[in-house]
Design a protein around this motif. Structure first.
Motif, PDB file in Angstrom:
ATOM      1  N   UNK A 206       0.959  -0.688   0.240  1.00 18.48           N
ATOM      2  CA  UNK A 206       0.884  -0.168  -0.281  1.00 18.48           C
ATOM      3  C   UNK A 206       1.088   1.296   0.079  1.00 18.48           C
ATOM      4  N   UNK A 207      -0.089   2.115  -1.047  1.00 22.56           N
ATOM      5  CA  UNK A 207       1.441   3.411  -0.671  1.00 22.56           C
ATOM      6  C   UNK A 207       0.844   4.304  -0.273  1.00 22.56           C
ATOM      7  N   UNK A 208      -0.817   4.183   0.859  1.00 22.84           N
ATOM      8  CA  UNK A 208      -0.901   4.841   1.250  1.00 22.84           C
ATOM      9  C   UNK A 208      -1.697   4.617   2.848  1.00 22.84           C
ATOM     10  N   UNK A 209      -1.131   6.259   3.516  1.00 22.11           N
ATOM     11  CA  UNK A 209      -0.984   6.062   5.614  1.00 22.11           C
ATOM     12  C   UNK A 209      -2.782   5.856   5.390  1.00 22.11           C
ATOM     13  N   UNK A 210      -2.351   5.223   6.352  1.00 27.30           N
ATOM     14  CA  UNK A 210      -3.678   4.743   7.692  1.00 27.30           C
ATOM     15  C   UNK A 210      -5.047   5.629   7.199  1.00 27.30           C
ATOM     16  N   UNK A 211      -5.013   6.932   7.676  1.00 29.36           N
ATOM     17  CA  UNK A 211      -4.701   7.835   7.629  1.00 29.36           C
ATOM     18  C   UNK A 211      -6.174   8.383   6.150  1.00 29.36           C
ATOM     19  N   UNK A 212      -5.458   7.592   5.450  1.00 30.97           N
ATOM     20  CA  UNK A 212      -5.528   8.183   3.664  1.00 30.97           C
ATOM     21  C   UNK A 212      -6.668   7.156   3.282  1.00 30.97           C
ATOM     22  N   UNK A 213      -5.955   5.742   3.457  1.00 26.77           N
ATOM     23  CA  UNK A 213      -6.518   4.521   3.323  1.00 26.77           C
ATOM     24  C   UNK A 213      -7.985   4.869   4.123  1.00 26.77           C
ATOM     25  N   UNK A 214      -8.599   5.544   5.246  1.00 24.91           N
ATOM     26  CA  UNK A 214     -10.217   5.274   5.834  1.00 24.91           C
ATOM     27  C   UNK A 214     -11.038   6.731   5.322  1.00 24.91           C
ATOM     28  N   UNK A 215      -9.687   7.915   4.825  1.00 27.24           N
ATOM     29  CA  UNK A 215     -10.249   8.756   4.369  1.00 27.24           C
ATOM     30  C   UNK A 215     -10.538   8.744   2.752  1.00 27.24           C
ATOM     31  N   UNK A 216     -10.409   7.184   1.717  1.00 30.43           N
ATOM     32  CA  UNK A 216     -10.487   7.122   0.540  1.00 30.43           C
ATOM     33  C   UNK A 216     -11.284   6.091   1.065  1.00 30.43           C
ATOM     34  N   UNK A 217     -12.304   5.451   1.833  1.00 28.12           N
ATOM     35  CA  UNK A 217     -13.205   4.204   2.492  1.00 28.12           C
ATOM     36  C   UNK A 217     -14.515   4.963   2.319  1.00 28.12           C
ATOM     37  N   UNK A 218     -14.217   6.158   3.751  1.00 25.19           N
ATOM     38  CA  UNK A 218     -15.097   6.863   3.888  1.00 25.19           C
ATOM     39  C   UNK A 218     -15.453   8.137   2.891  1.00 25.19           C
ATOM     40  N   UNK A 219     -14.946   8.595   1.802  1.00 26.47           N
ATOM     41  CA  UNK A 219     -15.293   9.586   0.865  1.00 26.47           C
ATOM     42  C   UNK A 219     -15.560   8.520  -0.249  1.00 26.47           C
ATOM     43  N   UNK A 220     -15.267   7.905  -0.228  1.00 33.01           N
ATOM     44  CA  UNK A 220     -15.863   7.235  -1.675  1.00 33.01           C
ATOM     45  C   UNK A 220     -16.575   5.480  -1.844  1.00 33.01           C
ATOM     46  N   UNK A 221     -15.287   4.721  -0.955  1.00 36.67           N
ATOM     47  CA  UNK A 221     -15.122   3.489  -1.683  1.00 36.67           C
ATOM     48  C   UNK A 221     -16.971   3.062  -0.514  1.00 36.67           C
ATOM     49  N   UNK A 222     -16.784   3.677   0.320  1.00 33.03           N
ATOM     50  CA  UNK A 222     -18.335   2.519   1.216  1.00 33.03           C
ATOM     51  C   UNK A 222     -19.078   3.472   0.458  1.00 33.03           C
TER      52      UNK A 222
END
Length: 332
Positions: free
Chosen positions: A90-106
């Motif tokens: 993964x090239x993202x930090x944990x914060x980046x992954x959480x942001x991506x999950x709530x902003x778009x993935x979920x």
């Protein structure tokens, strides 16, 4: 015939000289990433990284097979291990992954289940209507949907005053116990509806239907005593979030069950794997929804006792979830 033996160190040196430029380039790319400077990599570097990684793996394989010196093999092993995390990690930090999950993935995963969500909601509504109709015609049907021990005295044998007391905060201890039971029950249904989805949708559909039936039984009972509006506010202040979570969990289970029953042109395992990844993303958010519902149940409903205010909170949460999942999306 003269057998000339070549010094292994000489073979290793020649082997290294022929490939060292690629290894050094790969090291430089990895070094930038490890220092947090991945943005400095050019498109050419990003495209070259997998090729350089596979080349290093090939060199390591040859070095081991031809018994080159241990120092070279150790160097290549370390390089390949670092490159693996660069190429596949993964090239993202944990914060980046959480942001991506709530902003778009979920939200995207939920929108992708819109058909299953409609079916799940329809099943719950059907359960509500069937139970409400049966209990409305014969109150004894209430016990078919809600066991006596779980109703905690909130059943057809209770007086209207006793039922009203559970909604207005006058019976705080009993209210808390019953509310906790409802939340625990709904959370269990949500998780089971998802977990049992692989069984061709049948258990999932049954659980969602039964959950609606339990709700319908309570609605019919309280409505028969003129307390339907008050019960609606008492339930919906947290129930909008909680019941929507159950519906989404049911939709996730239905997606898996449908993939198992009708994989199409794909192999069944491939269809299940794809459906499982999609459903798991939805369920990750469902857990968050259940947590938020627990907060609303534990604090909001206990502190807000006015029925109109309860409906206001319910309407606000419904609008929030509707816009979050199905509202206009920003692109780019």
């Amino acid at each position: 015939m003269i057998d000339i033996k070549v010094d292994p160190r000489l073979k290793s040196q020649r082997f290294r000289q022929e490939r060292e430029a690629d290894w050094r380039r790969l090291e430089r790319l990895i070094g930038k990433v490890e220092k947090g400077s991945i943005a400095d990599l050019s498109d050419e570097d990003l495209l070259a990284a997998p090729v350089l990684y596979r080349s290093a793996l090939s060199a390591l394989s040859v070095a081991r097979a031809t018994s080159l010196d241990r120092a070279l093999i150790a160097y290549l092993e370390t390089l390949c291990a670092r490159a693996y995390f660069f190429v596949y990690g993964s090239r993202e930090t944990l914060w980046g992954q959480l942001k991506g999950f709530f902003a778009g993935g979920w939200p995207a995963a939920v929108r992708g289940l819109w058909r299953e969500t409609l079916v799940s909601a329809a099943l719950m509504a059907l359960g509500v209507m069937i139970a409400a109709w049966l209990v409305g015609h014969d109150p004894d049907w209430f016990y078919a949907f809600v066991p006596r021990e779980l109703a905690g005295g909130r059943d057809p044998a209770a007086t209207t005053e006793a039922l009203a007391a559970t909604l207005g905060g006058k019976d705080a201890s009993g209210l808390t116990v019953f509310a906790t039971f409802l939340f625990t029950h709904n959370a269990q249904v949500a998780l089971l509806a998802f977990a049992l989805g692989f069984a061709l949708c049948v258990p999932t559909a049954g659980l969602v239907l039964y959950n609606g039936a339990m709700l319908g039984a309570f609605l019919a009972l309280f409505a028969s005593r003129g307390l339907g509006i008050e019960l609606g506010g008492w339930l919906l202040i947290h129930g909008v979030t909680e019941l929507f979570a159950v519906i989404l969990a049911g939709a996730a289970g239905l997606r898996i069950g449908w993939a198992a029953a009708f994989p199409g042109e794909r192999r069944r395992l491939d269809a299940l794997a794809e459906a499982g990844r999609h459903a798991a993303t939805v369920m990750g958010g469902v857990v968050v929804m259940l947590f938020l519902a627990g907060l609303l149940e534990g604090f909001g409903r206990q502190l807000i006792t006015d029925t109109a205010a309860r409906y206001g909170v319910a309407a606000a949460t419904a609008l929030m979830w509707g816009l979050y999942f199905y509202g206009p999306r920003r692109h780019g």
